[in-house]
Design an enzyme around this catalytic site. Structure first.
Site, short mmCIF file in Angstrom:
data_model
loop_
_atom_site.label_atom_id
_atom_site.label_comp_id
_atom_site.label_asym_id
_atom_site.label_seq_id
_atom_site.Cartn_x
_atom_site.Cartn_y
_atom_site.Cartn_z
N LYS A 171 0.87 -1.07 -0.11
CA LYS A 171 0.11 0.05 0.09
C LYS A 171 0.95 1.18 0.01
CE LYS A 171 -1.68 2.69 3.15
NZ LYS A 171 -1.72 3.97 2.24
N GLU A 246 10.58 1.43 9.93
CA GLU A 246 11.19 2.79 9.87
C GLU A 246 10.37 3.85 10.01
OE1 GLU A 246 12.98 5.69 8.59
OE2 GLU A 246 12.94 5.06 6.53
N CYS A 280 13.08 11.66 6.99
CA CYS A 280 13.18 11.15 8.34
C CYS A 280 14.66 11.54 8.75
CB CYS A 280 12.68 9.85 8.47
SG CYS A 280 13.18 8.56 7.25
N GLU A 378 9.31 16.20 15.68
CA GLU A 378 9.96 16.32 14.11
C GLU A 378 9.20 17.50 13.27
OE1 GLU A 378 9.18 12.50 12.36
OE2 GLU A 378 11.01 12.66 10.96
#
Ligand code: ADP
Length: 474
Positions: A171, A246, A280, A378
Site C-alpha cells: 500500500k 522505519e 526522516c 519532528e
C-alpha cells in the site's frame, strides 16, 4: 484513472469509490485513484498466499534475473518516473532523478544479495549426526510506505522481499501512488509472474488493520510515523508477526570549532533542506560550538538564501512545495513557537508568495532552546534551529536526549573525537563529516522509537528470511 493491481489485473476498488489526486505545487487534479478498503486488501492477501508456494520454490537466480530486468527498465524510464514523483509530491526534478537512481539500485542490490543467502554446516558434537541451517522466505509480506520517497521506499521493501522468495501486498501513501503504479507495470513487463506482488490503495486504517489481523500475512514492513508504526506493532503482536519499522527521526547535526565550516554549512544546508526538510533523516537540530556560532550562522544564512523556491519541474528549483496544508501549518507553528520563546529569526519564517501550493521560505533560527517544540517534535519542514554548546560531553547528552534514534551527523577534524562521537551517539546511522546515510550499500534504520530492522546494506534480506535448523540422525 489509477487502479489497483491484484493477481496481475488492474482493478477498481470493490466499493467503486475513488479519490482525487492533487499536485501540491499547482493544486491541479492529476488523476482519480481507486479507493479500496479491507475487502480489497483481503482479496490481495489471498492471492499473495496462493502464489507463495510456487514463487518461493523458484531459484534465487531466476528471481535475480527478473529483478535485474526491473532495474534496467527503471533506468530506461528514469526521467518519466522522476516526473511522476515531482508532480505528485513536489520535490525538485533533480532530487526525483536521484530517488529513481537510488530506488533502482535497491532492486539491483537485492538481486545480488538474493544469490548469497547461504545456510551453514555446523560441526556436530557426535559422529552420528549432521547439523545444518537453511534460509527460507518468511511468507507473504505486507508493505506500507509514506509519500516523501514514493518510489525508492517501494523498492526498498519489495525487492528484498522478492529476492528472498516472499510474495507481497503493498500500500503506497495516498498522496503518491503514481510511481508505485508505474513500478508494478515495469515488474509485469520484466516477467514477474502474476500475483507475486499486489497493490492496494485506499482507507489506510482499514487496509492496515487487515494487514495486521489477517493470519496469511507473516510479516509487516512499514515506513512512516512513529505513531502509526506503534499501532501496527501492537496489532502484529497478536499473531507474533514479524515487523520491520522505519519510523520518525530527530537528527542532530553537531559542529565542533575545528570543523571545516564551508563543508559543514554546505552539508547542513543539504541535510536540512533536501526534499524541503521532509525526510526522516533530515537535520532537525544544529548544535554549534559557541566560539564559532556567529560565523556559522552567517555562512549558513548565505547558503540558505541561495536556495530557489518553485515548482519542482522548473530546472532552477531547489526547494519545492510542502506536501499539504498540514505540513505547511506545522512548519509555521514551530517557527511561531520558537520566536515566542526567544529564538532569533535569521532568515525566512513565512509563506513564500506563490499563488498556488504550500510554499514555505527556507528558515534559519538562532538561539534555539530546549523548551521549544522544534527541539522535541519532528518538524518535517524547512526550518533549521541552531543551538550552542561548550563541551563534547554536553553536546552528546543533548543530542541523545530524544526518544528518536535514526540519524545523527557531526563535523570535526579530530580523529580521536570522531571515534568517541560515533560510538557515543545513540543512533542507527551516524555521518562523520558526511551526511549521505541513505546509500544502498549501508544498512538504513534506527534505534529507540525510530524503529527496528535495516533496509539495504549487508544482510538486507535477513528480515525477510527465517533460519531453519536441521538435525540429521545417521
Ligand atoms: P506521514 O505523516 O508520513 O504521512 P503516516 O504514518 O501517517 O506518516 O503514513 C505513512 C503510511 O502509513 C501511509 O501509507 C499512510 O497511508 C499509512 N497509514 C496511515 N494510517 C495508517 C493506519 N492506521 N494503518 C496502516 N497504515 C496507515
Amino acid at each position: 484513472m489509477y487502479k489497483m493491481y491484484i493477481n496481475g489485473e488492474w482493478v477498481d476498488s470493490i466499493s467503486g469509490e475513488t479519490y482525487d489526486l492533487i499536485n501540491p505545487a499547482t493544486e491541479e487534479l492529476i488523476s482519480q485513484v481507486a479507493y479500496g478498503d479491507d475487502r480489497d486488501a483481503k482479496k490481495a492477501i489471498q492471492v499473495a498466499h496462493d502464489v507463495f508456494p510456487e514463487w518461493s520454490q523458484t531459484t534465487a537466480k531466476y528471481r535475480a534475473d527478473i529483478l535485474m530486468k526491473i532495474y534496467q527498465l527503471m533506468m530506461d524510464k528514469k526521467e518519466e518516473l522522476a516526473k511522476i514523483i515531482t508532480e505528485e509530491m513536489g520535490k525538485p526534478f533533480k532530487e526525483a532523478l536521484g530517488e529513481v537512481q537510488n530506488g533502482a539500485e535497491h532492486v539491483a542490490w537485492s538481486a545480488e544479495e538474493g544469490k548469497r543467502t547461504y545456510g551453514q554446516m555446523i560441526p556436530s558434537p557426535t559422529s552420528d549426526k549432521r547439523l545444518l541451517t537453511i534460509k527460507q522466505p518468511v511468507g507473504p509480506v505486507a508493505a506500507i510506505t509514506p509519500w516523501n520517497f514514493p518510489l525508492s521506499m517501494v523498492t526498498r521493501k519489495l525487492s528484498p522481499a522478492l529476492a528472498a522468495g516472499c510474495t507481497a501486498v503493498f500500500k503506497p501513501a495516498s498522496q503518491t501512488p503514481g510511481s508505485a503504479i508505474r513500478f508494478f507495470e515495469l515488474a509485469e513487463e520484466a516477467g514477474l509472474p502474476k500475483g507475486v506482488i499486489n497493490l492496494v490503495m485506499g482507507k489506510a486504517s482499514k487496509i492496515g488493520n487487515e494487514f495486521v489481523s489477517n493470519p496469511l500475512i507473516r510479516k509487516i514492513t512499514f515506513t512512516g510515523s512513529t505513531e502509526i508504526g506503534k499501532k501496527l506493532m501492537v496489532g502484529a503482536a497478536e499473531q507474533v508477526k514479524r515487523v520491520s519499522m522505519e519510523l520518525g527521526g530527530h537528527a542532530p547535526f553537531i559542529v565542533f570549532d575545528d570543523a571545516d565550516l564551508d563543508a559543514a554549512t554546505t552539508a547542513a544546508t543539504a541535510s536540512k533542506f533536501r526534499n524541503n526538510g521532509q525526510t526522516c533523516v533530515c537535520t532537525n537540530r544544529i548544535y554549534v560550538q559557541s566560539s564559532i556560532q556567529e560565523k556559522f550562522v552567517s555562512m549558513l544564512k548565505e547558503k540558505v538564501e541561495k536556495l530557489v523556491i518553485g515548482n519542482g519541474l522548473d530546472p532552477e528549483t531547489t526547494i519545492g512545495p510542502l506536501i499539504d496544508e498540514g505540513g505547511f501549518n506545522k512548519a509555521q507553528e514551530h517557527v511561531d513557537d520558537a520566536l515566542a520563546k526567544g529564538a532569533t529569526l535569521v532568515t525566512g519564517g513565512q509563506r513564500h508568495d506563490n499563488k498556488t501550493g504550500f510554499f514555505y521560505k527556507p528558515t534559519v533560527l538562532s538561539h534555539a532552546t530546549d523548551d521549544m517544540l522544534i527541539t522535541t517534535e519532528e518538524t518535517f519542514g524547512p526550518v533549521a534551529p541552531i543551538y550552542t554548546f561548550e563541551t563534547e560531553e554536553e553536546v552528546i547528552k543533548k543530542a541523545n536526549d530524544t526518544n528518536y534514534g535514526l540519524a545523527a551527523y557531526f563535523f570535526t577534524k579530530d580523529l580521536n573525537r570522531s571515534i568517541r562521537m560515533y560510538e557515543a551517539l545513540d543512533y542507527g546511522m551516524v555521518g562523520c563529516n558526511d551526511i549521505a546515510v541513505g546509500t544502498v550499500q549501508g544498512p538504513f534504520g534506527g534505534v529507540k522509537e525510530s524503529g527496528m530492522g535495516r533496509e539495504g546494506g549487508p544482510g538486507s534480506l535477513t528480515d525477510f528470511m527465517e533460519t531453519k535448523f536441521v538435525s540429521i540422525g545417521m
